[in-house]
Motif scaffolding. Structure first.
Motif, PDB file in Angstrom:
ATOM      1  N   ARG A   1       0.827  -1.211   0.000  1.00  0.00           N
ATOM      2  CA  ARG A   1       0.000   0.000   0.000  1.00  0.00           C
ATOM      3  C   ARG A   1       0.856   1.254   0.000  1.00  0.00           C
ATOM      4  NH1 ARG A   1      -3.157  -1.052   4.709  1.00  0.00           N
ATOM      5  NH2 ARG A   1      -1.669   0.235   5.849  1.00  0.00           N
ATOM      6  N   GLY A   2       2.006   1.171   0.652  1.00  0.00           N
ATOM      7  CA  GLY A   2       2.902   2.326   0.747  1.00  0.00           C
ATOM      8  C   GLY A   2       2.534   3.303   1.841  1.00  0.00           C
ATOM      9  N   THR A   3       1.511   2.959   2.624  1.00  0.00           N
ATOM     10  CA  THR A   3       1.094   3.817   3.733  1.00  0.00           C
ATOM     11  C   THR A   3       0.927   2.984   4.990  1.00  0.00           C
ATOM     12  OG1 THR A   3      -1.225   3.537   3.096  1.00  0.00           O
ATOM     13  CG2 THR A   3      -0.105   5.530   2.314  1.00  0.00           C
ATOM     14  N   THR A   4       1.297   3.563   6.123  1.00  0.00           N
ATOM     15  CA  THR A   4       1.162   2.892   7.411  1.00  0.00           C
ATOM     16  C   THR A   4      -0.286   2.958   7.888  1.00  0.00           C
ATOM     17  OG1 THR A   4       1.615   4.933   8.598  1.00  0.00           O
ATOM     18  CG2 THR A   4       3.518   3.549   8.022  1.00  0.00           C
ATOM     19  N   SER A   5      -0.587   2.192   8.918  1.00  0.00           N
ATOM     20  CA  SER A   5      -1.932   2.272   9.502  1.00  0.00           C
ATOM     21  C   SER A   5      -2.177   3.659  10.080  1.00  0.00           C
ATOM     22  CB  SER A   5      -2.114   1.198  10.580  1.00  0.00           C
ATOM     23  OG  SER A   5      -1.152   1.326  11.597  1.00  0.00           O
ATOM     24  N   ALA A   6      -1.121   4.331  10.537  1.00  0.00           N
ATOM     25  CA  ALA A   6      -1.267   5.703  11.035  1.00  0.00           C
ATOM     26  C   ALA A   6      -1.791   6.623   9.942  1.00  0.00           C
ATOM     27  CB  ALA A   6       0.078   6.215  11.555  1.00  0.00           C
ATOM     28  N   GLU A   7      -1.219   6.507   8.742  1.00  0.00           N
ATOM     29  CA  GLU A   7      -1.653   7.354   7.628  1.00  0.00           C
ATOM     30  C   GLU A   7      -3.078   7.032   7.201  1.00  0.00           C
ATOM     31  OE1 GLU A   7       2.033   7.963   4.801  1.00  0.00           O
ATOM     32  OE2 GLU A   7       2.302   6.182   6.049  1.00  0.00           O
ATOM     33  N   GLU A   8      -3.455   5.760   7.254  1.00  0.00           N
ATOM     34  CA  GLU A   8      -4.818   5.373   6.900  1.00  0.00           C
ATOM     35  C   GLU A   8      -5.824   5.961   7.894  1.00  0.00           C
ATOM     36  OE1 GLU A   8      -5.755   3.527   4.035  1.00  0.00           O
ATOM     37  OE2 GLU A   8      -3.704   4.180   3.604  1.00  0.00           O
ATOM     38  N   MET A   9      -5.444   5.971   9.176  1.00  0.00           N
ATOM     39  CA  MET A   9      -6.347   6.542  10.183  1.00  0.00           C
ATOM     40  C   MET A   9      -6.478   8.054  10.037  1.00  0.00           C
ATOM     41  SD  MET A   9      -5.841   4.431  13.734  1.00  0.00           S
ATOM     42  CE  MET A   9      -4.048   4.481  13.781  1.00  0.00           C
TER      43      MET A   9
ATOM     44  N   THR B   1     -11.871  12.410   6.546  1.00  0.00           N
ATOM     45  CA  THR B   1     -12.971  12.111   5.611  1.00  0.00           C
ATOM     46  C   THR B   1     -14.156  11.508   6.365  1.00  0.00           C
ATOM     47  OG1 THR B   1     -11.878  10.006   5.051  1.00  0.00           O
ATOM     48  CG2 THR B   1     -11.450  11.894   3.610  1.00  0.00           C
ATOM     49  N   ARG B   2     -14.221  10.189   6.423  1.00  0.00           N
ATOM     50  CA  ARG B   2     -15.430   9.557   6.942  1.00  0.00           C
ATOM     51  C   ARG B   2     -15.618   9.731   8.444  1.00  0.00           C
ATOM     52  NH1 ARG B   2     -14.024   4.362   8.735  1.00  0.00           N
ATOM     53  NH2 ARG B   2     -11.935   3.704   8.117  1.00  0.00           N
ATOM     54  N   TRP B   3     -14.547  10.029   9.195  1.00  0.00           N
ATOM     55  CA  TRP B   3     -14.724  10.281  10.629  1.00  0.00           C
ATOM     56  C   TRP B   3     -15.207  11.714  10.898  1.00  0.00           C
ATOM     57  CZ3 TRP B   3      -9.818   7.925  13.435  1.00  0.00           C
ATOM     58  CH2 TRP B   3      -9.782   6.539  13.202  1.00  0.00           C
ATOM     59  N   GLY B   4     -15.158  12.549   9.902  1.00  0.00           N
ATOM     60  CA  GLY B   4     -15.659  13.910  10.059  1.00  0.00           C
ATOM     61  C   GLY B   4     -14.903  14.748  11.074  1.00  0.00           C
TER      62      GLY B   4
ATOM     63  N   PRO C   1     -14.614   7.644  16.375  1.00  0.00           N
ATOM     64  CA  PRO C   1     -14.697   6.361  15.669  1.00  0.00           C
ATOM     65  C   PRO C   1     -13.521   5.435  15.914  1.00  0.00           C
ATOM     66  CG  PRO C   1     -15.377   8.145  14.218  1.00  0.00           C
ATOM     67  CD  PRO C   1     -14.810   8.791  15.455  1.00  0.00           C
ATOM     68  N   ILE C   2     -12.405   5.971  16.374  1.00  0.00           N
ATOM     69  CA  ILE C   2     -11.239   5.114  16.629  1.00  0.00           C
ATOM     70  C   ILE C   2     -11.536   4.105  17.734  1.00  0.00           C
ATOM     71  CG2 ILE C   2      -9.955   6.381  18.459  1.00  0.00           C
ATOM     72  CD1 ILE C   2      -7.462   6.118  16.662  1.00  0.00           C
ATOM     73  N   PHE C   3     -12.445   4.472  18.650  1.00  0.00           N
ATOM     74  CA  PHE C   3     -12.775   3.584  19.760  1.00  0.00           C
ATOM     75  C   PHE C   3     -13.689   2.436  19.333  1.00  0.00           C
ATOM     76  CE2 PHE C   3     -11.416   7.491  21.783  1.00  0.00           C
ATOM     77  CZ  PHE C   3     -10.625   7.031  22.823  1.00  0.00           C
ATOM     78  N   LEU C   4     -14.184   2.502  18.107  1.00  0.00           N
ATOM     79  CA  LEU C   4     -14.895   1.366  17.517  1.00  0.00           C
ATOM     80  C   LEU C   4     -13.976   0.573  16.607  1.00  0.00           C
ATOM     81  CD1 LEU C   4     -18.305   3.038  16.553  1.00  0.00           C
ATOM     82  CD2 LEU C   4     -17.905   1.348  18.370  1.00  0.00           C
ATOM     83  N   GLU C   5     -13.259   1.271  15.744  1.00  0.00           N
ATOM     84  CA  GLU C   5     -12.497   0.592  14.695  1.00  0.00           C
ATOM     85  C   GLU C   5     -11.201  -0.034  15.191  1.00  0.00           C
ATOM     86  OE1 GLU C   5     -11.992   2.870  11.135  1.00  0.00           O
ATOM     87  OE2 GLU C   5     -14.093   3.503  11.074  1.00  0.00           O
ATOM     88  N   GLN C   6     -10.615   0.486  16.253  1.00  0.00           N
ATOM     89  CA  GLN C   6      -9.336  -0.025  16.736  1.00  0.00           C
ATOM     90  C   GLN C   6      -9.460  -0.740  18.078  1.00  0.00           C
ATOM     91  OE1 GLN C   6      -6.540   0.122  14.816  1.00  0.00           O
ATOM     92  NE2 GLN C   6      -7.838   1.078  13.271  1.00  0.00           N
TER      93      GLN C   6
END
Length: 457
Positions: free
Chosen positions: A428-436, A442-445, A450-455
């Motif tokens: 992917r060329g991106t870390t999980s940090a960059e994806e978050m 964007t979708r977290w507004g 949302p991090i407390f659900l997704e992670q």
């Protein structure tokens, strides 16, 4: 952090300290894998931090785990602060801000490590869910300020909390607001230890890049891929970071001992009480510095073992080698971290290939990578290349090493599949940090919630 130990054998000379490390040498068939992982507990209601006291606090969680597991409690001044498996094969402990740590048993395969992690998280959910508690797999606390973060009642942490601001700017953040995944690995001899320490130290910045997973602080984007990695750059530079003498061709146990002797101590334990010893080095302690300050102020092997556990280089030597560069993360990372290092260090051909690949890297080269990685991660310069290019080569070596070990699970798969999450990062060329961070914008507004659900585990 390690459990504090007692061993009343008195230290007579430095040779004993060197011998203590050398006694960790084991034949190859006795090599094991010890995996540790930390996670942040939080209340589902409001994603708030979990204090120690209270009917739904950390203490209640530990007491519930004790009843479920039947493990022995670890006590500090009358309070339960952890659990240990009755035969010493694994432990649960608390980090300063309530981070919940499993120190796994010494196991033979990554398959066993993954099963261990699965069982632990399943048992933890069983106790935690009725208390309204879940756990977050990240390298840095994403929301709570330092002031909002609870403090666990452990005596050693009181001493460290008072000391950290004297020796660096980020020590309290390290203690209270970071989580890691670590793996502890064995060596067969001083020569084997030397090569493993050397390769591991050169490649620790790559581990930080691949596992970078701490891009938020106080509810905001912090500009880092690994905030945890940056924190370690100014925590306490006398006892952390890269060790230049490990790059020496004749590095040995005695060199590590000589360095450790001149690092200030944190404490000694006498009659169950912790005594603040941050004003003396272990060498001064051996020269009698505490004889008039503390009853029985003569150094013991237990004091030495505890001192070694309070040194925080990126690669730490005890009677095994600890890999300390990775951020905490989700379940798949708990398996990927030991797979990465076992693949590189436990197969002779892989170790030789990793050593050869990195042999031209000087201490200054690796230090430059270490300084750049928290912010640049896979884009960190490595000569004329980027860290991502190195990652491809190193992961291939690790995969070959795991294939050669040929430890199969019941379905016929070897351990190499545990590297898949890291291959995905590189592809992917991106870390999980960059994806978050992308999700945050964007979708977290622009919300951290949302991090407390997704992670969450």
């Amino acid at each position: 952090m390690a459990r504090d130990t007692t061993d009343d054998r008195q230290i007579e000379n430095v040779d004993q300290l060197v011998a203590y490390l050398a006694e960790g040498s084991k034949p190859r068939d006795k090599w094991r894998i010890g995996t540790e992982h930390e996670k942040f507990p939080f209340y589902i209601d409001g994603s708030r931090p979990v204090p120690y006291e209270g009917s739904r606090g950390i203490r209640a969680l530990l007491e519930g785990m004790q009843k479920t597991l039947g493990w022995n409690p670890i006590m500090d001044d009358g309070r339960i602060i952890g659990l240990v498996e009755p035969t010493g094969q694994g432990a649960i402990s608390l980090e300063p801000g309530g981070q919940f740590e499993l120190s796994g048993a010494p196991l033979e395969t990554i398959h066993q490590t993954c099963r261990e992690g699965n069982v632990h998280l399943s048992q933890l959910r069983e106790i935690a869910e009725p208390l309204g508690i879940r756990f977050l797999g990240l390298g840095g606390s994403p929301k709570w300020t330092l002031a909002e973060t609870p403090k666990m009642p452990k005596s050693r942490y009181d001493i460290m909390t008072a000391y950290m601001p004297k020796v660096g700017t980020k020590g309290l953040d390290m203690m209270y607001r970071t989580c890691t995944i670590q793996v502890n690995l064995d060596f067969s001899s001083e020569a084997d230890m030397r090569r493993k320490m050397r390769v591991a130290q050169r490649l620790q910045p790559l581990s930080t890049a691949l596992f970078a997973n701490s891009p938020f602080t106080d509810g905001k984007v912090n500009g880092m891929k690994s905030w945890r990695g940056d924190i370690w750059r100014d925590t306490d530079n006398q006892r952390s970071g890269l060790l230049p003498f490990v790059f020496s061709e004749d590095f040995g146990f005695a060199d590590y001992v000589e360095w450790a002797l001149d690092v200030p101590m944190y404490f000694i334990i006498r009659d169950g009480r912790y005594h603040d010893c941050t004003h003396v080095t272990f060498r001064q302690f051996m020269d009698g510095a505490l004889r008039n300050e503390v009853t029985n102020g003569v150094p013991t092997m237990g004091d030495w073992a505890n001192h070694l556990s309070t040194l925080f280089p990126d690669v730490r030597l005890k009677r095994f080698i600890e890999m300390r560069g990775a951020d905490g993360g989700p379940w798949r990372r708990i398996c990927a971290l030991p797979a990465f290092w076992v693949g590189l260090l436990y197969d002779e051909n892989a170790l030789a290939a990793a050593d050869d690949l990195t042999s031209g890297w000087s201490f200054e080269d690796v230090q430059a990578m270490r300084d750049a990685v928290p912010e640049q991660a896979l884009k960190t310069p490595v000569g004329n290349h980027e860290m991502r290019d190195v990652a491809r080569e190193v992961l291939k070596i690790a995969r070959d090493g795991l294939n050669a070990r040929a430890y199969l699970n019941s379905e016929g798969y070897d351990e190499a599949g545990f590297l898949d999450p890291l291959d995905e990062v590189v592809a992917r060329g991106t870390t999980s940090a960059e994806e978050m961070v992308k999700a945050f914008h964007t979708r977290w507004g622009g919300s951290i919630e949302p991090i407390f659900l997704e992670q969450a585990y």
